[in-house]
Write an enzyme that holds these catalytic residues in place. Sequence first.
Site, PDB file in Angstrom:
ATOM      1  N   VAL A  14     -22.092   9.307 -15.830  1.00  0.00           N
ATOM      2  CA  VAL A  14     -23.191   9.126 -16.147  1.00  0.00           C
ATOM      3  C   VAL A  14     -23.198   7.985 -17.205  1.00  0.00           C
ATOM      4  CG1 VAL A  14     -25.562   9.758 -16.953  1.00  0.00           C
ATOM      5  CG2 VAL A  14     -24.263  11.060 -15.379  1.00  0.00           C
ATOM      6  N   LYS A 104     -28.608  19.197 -18.335  1.00  0.00           N
ATOM      7  CA  LYS A 104     -29.558  20.201 -17.762  1.00  0.00           C
ATOM      8  C   LYS A 104     -29.238  21.792 -18.428  1.00  0.00           C
ATOM      9  CE  LYS A 104     -27.078  19.083 -14.754  1.00  0.00           C
ATOM     10  NZ  LYS A 104     -26.340  18.504 -13.705  1.00  0.00           N
ATOM     11  N   GLU A 128     -35.111  13.171 -18.809  1.00  0.00           N
ATOM     12  CA  GLU A 128     -35.407  12.738 -17.263  1.00  0.00           C
ATOM     13  C   GLU A 128     -34.246  13.165 -16.445  1.00  0.00           C
ATOM     14  OE1 GLU A 128     -36.868  12.850 -14.324  1.00  0.00           O
ATOM     15  OE2 GLU A 128     -38.460  11.772 -15.441  1.00  0.00           O
ATOM     16  N   ILE A 135     -34.410  11.146  -9.245  1.00  0.00           N
ATOM     17  CA  ILE A 135     -35.690  11.347  -8.955  1.00  0.00           C
ATOM     18  C   ILE A 135     -36.479  11.561 -10.423  1.00  0.00           C
ATOM     19  CG2 ILE A 135     -37.392  12.764  -7.654  1.00  0.00           C
ATOM     20  CD1 ILE A 135     -35.255  13.788  -6.096  1.00  0.00           C
ATOM     21  N   GLU A 189     -16.860  19.625  -7.691  1.00  0.00           N
ATOM     22  CA  GLU A 189     -15.952  19.860  -9.082  1.00  0.00           C
ATOM     23  C   GLU A 189     -14.653  20.675  -8.438  1.00  0.00           C
ATOM     24  OE1 GLU A 189     -16.378  18.581 -11.876  1.00  0.00           O
ATOM     25  OE2 GLU A 189     -18.479  17.860 -11.465  1.00  0.00           O
ATOM     26  N   LYS A 204     -31.789  23.645 -13.639  1.00  0.00           N
ATOM     27  CA  LYS A 204     -32.919  22.631 -13.329  1.00  0.00           C
ATOM     28  C   LYS A 204     -34.314  23.088 -12.949  1.00  0.00           C
ATOM     29  CE  LYS A 204     -29.331  19.691 -11.270  1.00  0.00           C
ATOM     30  NZ  LYS A 204     -28.636  19.203 -10.170  1.00  0.00           N
TER      31      LYS A 204
HETATM   32  N1  LIG Z   1     -22.465  13.476 -12.571  1.00  0.00           N
HETATM   33  C1  LIG Z   1     -23.781  13.252 -12.380  1.00  0.00           C
HETATM   34  O1  LIG Z   1     -24.175  12.578 -11.260  1.00  0.00           O
HETATM   35  C2  LIG Z   1     -24.963  13.828 -13.123  1.00  0.00           C
HETATM   36  C3  LIG Z   1     -26.412  13.874 -12.671  1.00  0.00           C
HETATM   37  C4  LIG Z   1     -27.203  14.348 -13.462  1.00  0.00           C
HETATM   38  C5  LIG Z   1     -26.893  14.822 -14.876  1.00  0.00           C
HETATM   39  N2  LIG Z   1     -25.572  14.915 -15.192  1.00  0.00           N
HETATM   40  C6  LIG Z   1     -25.063  15.476 -16.538  1.00  0.00           C
HETATM   41  O2  LIG Z   1     -24.765  14.565 -17.230  1.00  0.00           O
HETATM   42  C7  LIG Z   1     -23.881  14.889 -18.287  1.00  0.00           C
HETATM   43  C8  LIG Z   1     -22.367  13.824 -17.959  1.00  0.00           C
HETATM   44  O3  LIG Z   1     -22.047  14.197 -16.875  1.00  0.00           O
HETATM   45  P1  LIG Z   1     -20.839  13.398 -16.274  1.00  0.00           P
HETATM   46  O4  LIG Z   1     -20.894  13.662 -14.617  1.00  0.00           O
HETATM   47  O5  LIG Z   1     -21.038  12.067 -16.545  1.00  0.00           O
HETATM   48  O6  LIG Z   1     -19.378  13.892 -16.893  1.00  0.00           O
HETATM   49  P2  LIG Z   1     -18.187  13.327 -17.065  1.00  0.00           P
HETATM   50  O7  LIG Z   1     -18.066  12.386 -15.865  1.00  0.00           O
HETATM   51  O8  LIG Z   1     -17.184  14.372 -17.199  1.00  0.00           O
HETATM   52  O9  LIG Z   1     -18.172  12.571 -18.258  1.00  0.00           O
HETATM   53  C9  LIG Z   1     -18.141  13.133 -19.589  1.00  0.00           C
HETATM   54  C10 LIG Z   1     -17.760  12.279 -20.770  1.00  0.00           C
HETATM   55  O10 LIG Z   1     -17.776  12.885 -22.021  1.00  0.00           O
HETATM   56  C11 LIG Z   1     -16.852  12.417 -22.742  1.00  0.00           C
HETATM   57  N3  LIG Z   1     -16.381  13.575 -23.604  1.00  0.00           N
HETATM   58  C12 LIG Z   1     -16.291  15.017 -23.461  1.00  0.00           C
HETATM   59  N4  LIG Z   1     -15.945  15.377 -24.553  1.00  0.00           N
HETATM   60  C13 LIG Z   1     -16.179  14.742 -25.575  1.00  0.00           C
HETATM   61  C14 LIG Z   1     -16.088  14.352 -27.180  1.00  0.00           C
HETATM   62  N5  LIG Z   1     -15.826  15.603 -27.688  1.00  0.00           N
HETATM   63  N6  LIG Z   1     -16.330  13.391 -27.824  1.00  0.00           N
HETATM   64  C15 LIG Z   1     -16.599  12.425 -26.842  1.00  0.00           C
HETATM   65  N7  LIG Z   1     -16.654  12.331 -25.690  1.00  0.00           N
HETATM   66  C16 LIG Z   1     -16.429  13.305 -24.988  1.00  0.00           C
HETATM   67  C17 LIG Z   1     -15.648  12.494 -21.738  1.00  0.00           C
HETATM   68  O11 LIG Z   1     -14.809  11.637 -22.373  1.00  0.00           O
HETATM   69  P3  LIG Z   1     -13.043  11.579 -22.186  1.00  0.00           P
HETATM   70  O12 LIG Z   1     -12.940  11.470 -20.621  1.00  0.00           O
HETATM   71  O13 LIG Z   1     -12.608  10.619 -22.746  1.00  0.00           O
HETATM   72  O14 LIG Z   1     -12.804  13.182 -22.565  1.00  0.00           O
HETATM   73  C18 LIG Z   1     -16.348  11.830 -20.582  1.00  0.00           C
HETATM   74  O15 LIG Z   1     -16.301  10.331 -20.799  1.00  0.00           O
HETATM   75  C19 LIG Z   1     -23.771  16.360 -18.199  1.00  0.00           C
HETATM   76  O16 LIG Z   1     -24.643  17.035 -18.842  1.00  0.00           O
HETATM   77  C20 LIG Z   1     -24.096  16.438 -16.506  1.00  0.00           C
HETATM   78  O17 LIG Z   1     -24.807  17.597 -16.197  1.00  0.00           O
HETATM   79  C21 LIG Z   1     -24.589  14.305 -14.400  1.00  0.00           C
END
Ligand SMILES: NC(=O)c1ccc[n+]([C@@H]2O[C@H](COP(=O)([O-])OP(=O)(O)OC[C@H]3O[C@@H](n4cnc5c(N)ncnc54)[C@H](OP(=O)(O)O)[C@@H]3O)[C@@H](O)[C@H]2O)c1
Length: 432
Positions: A14, A104, A128, A135, A189, A204
């Site tokens: 994201v 969420k 959002e 959506i 995952e 959600k």
């Molecule tokens: N993926 C989706 O399509 C989606 C959709 C809706 C909502 N969300 C929500 O969006 C959020 C992020 O999801 P994501 O899928 O983008 O997760 P992700 O790909 O795992 O990304 C998380 C990021 O956070 C960083 N991070 C973790 N711990 C950290 C810390 N202590 N300090 C700094 N950076 C840190 C990680 O960096 P490193 O890799 O360097 O550790 C990584 O870049 C979650 O709450 C998820 O529920 C995701």
Amino acid sequence: MQAVNVGIIGLGNVGSGTLAILTENAEQIALKLGFQLRVKALCSRSLNTKQQPEDSIFRTADWREVVAHPEVDIVAELVGGTQVSREIIDGAIAHKKSVVTANKELMALCGAEIWDRAISAGINLAMEASVAGGIPIHTVLREGISGDRVTTLYGILNGTSNYILTEIEKHGSSFDSVLQEAQRLGYAEADPSADVDGYDARSKLAILAALAFGEKITPSDIYTEGIRRILPLDFQYAHKLGHTIRLICGAHQTPAGLILSVRPALIPQSTILAGVQGAYNAVWVRGKYGQDTFYYGRGAGAKPTGVAVVSDLMRVAREIRSGSPERVSPFAHERLGEYRPVSVVLQTRGYYLRFRVKDRPGILAGLSGILAAKSISLDAVLQLPTGTKRDLPFVITVEPTYEHAIREAVAQMAQLDFLLEPPLALPMETAL
Ligand SMILES: NC(=O)c1ccc[n+]([C@@H]2O[C@H](COP(=O)([O-])OP(=O)(O)OC[C@H]3O[C@@H](n4cnc5c(N)ncnc54)[C@H](OP(=O)(O)O)[C@@H]3O)[C@@H](O)[C@H]2O)c1
């Protein structure tokens, strides 16, 4: 007008989608806002491995440096989880920075409390992207149809589960093999539990139901059951009955109160929700005045979710520049009574009961005897030419009845020695 500055913490799916949109679409965003929305700071623990714009953005692996940065106006928390993310948001509020989050899990667990602290600090909190990715359902419920009185909300809110169910439906493959394929393709995952056991969708639904009904909802108010027990043959039987199976997030008002559930359910093949395939999400809302509205789109993914984050950043930036009216919490702190969450056992539905048995005489009599003793009327008995005498599947559907009666019957049936596993009981939704 002076630019509003953003600090992005978390450059995963994201975060990187959000950064790409803010960079590539900067000109149009500035035109729409009347001022620039500038990325001022970036944080991720592995910054060096991330693709980033070339200019003079402050970069750090320590989120504390972003929330304390004097030029950052809005912090985008895109880390996820409930611990570091909570510290980031608390830190941002302490430094009087507004927050945009996609989280969420955290919002469903303690969003109301965080909201209060944000508003007392005179800053904003926007979320959002936390529900249904691309959506804009939060905005719809908060603004678009806020004048209506919602009576029912149904959603398909977990793309991974929907992908798995629709693949089982299309190809007749087993849950395990489709899950493995989804993991290989990056749709699921390594630990799929949050998706396939319904917990992600539950968070959600908690956020959406609070907004839709103006009622305080916590995840523990929501009956939750995942999709692990669904077999290809359940789709064959469902189709025979003119239905399909989806993981349905339901919130509906009844005279007893609000019934909330996340569970696999049979839905008529003719309903618009049945057409939601693959990783797509959808939300269907019925209002007392405006009646039915339906929202459909990508529930996840870097760019669709990034759009939701960027749009929130734009709204919050507008409020920072033009001043913001007093706000009412989207989490509803009071139990109003009328929409008080009540147990799902008070629900009345037709049910689909699927059995796997060691074949022998008297099976149907044994099962129907238990149903009759609970005053549950049989609707149909179906047996497709599948299985062997040692593992024979068949289905009984029953007329609308209270869920507590079905649960008692299923618990009693589970003791019968000819059953290979406890019966699978799925509600048959008709109100769609
Ligand atoms: N993926 C989706 O399509 C989606 C959709 C809706 C909502 N969300 C929500 O969006 C959020 C992020 O999801 P994501 O899928 O983008 O997760 P992700 O790909 O795992 O990304 C998380 C990021 O956070 C960083 N991070 C973790 N711990 C950290 C810390 N202590 N300090 C700094 N950076 C840190 C990680 O960096 P490193 O890799 O360097 O550790 C990584 O870049 C979650 O709450 C998820 O529920 C995701």
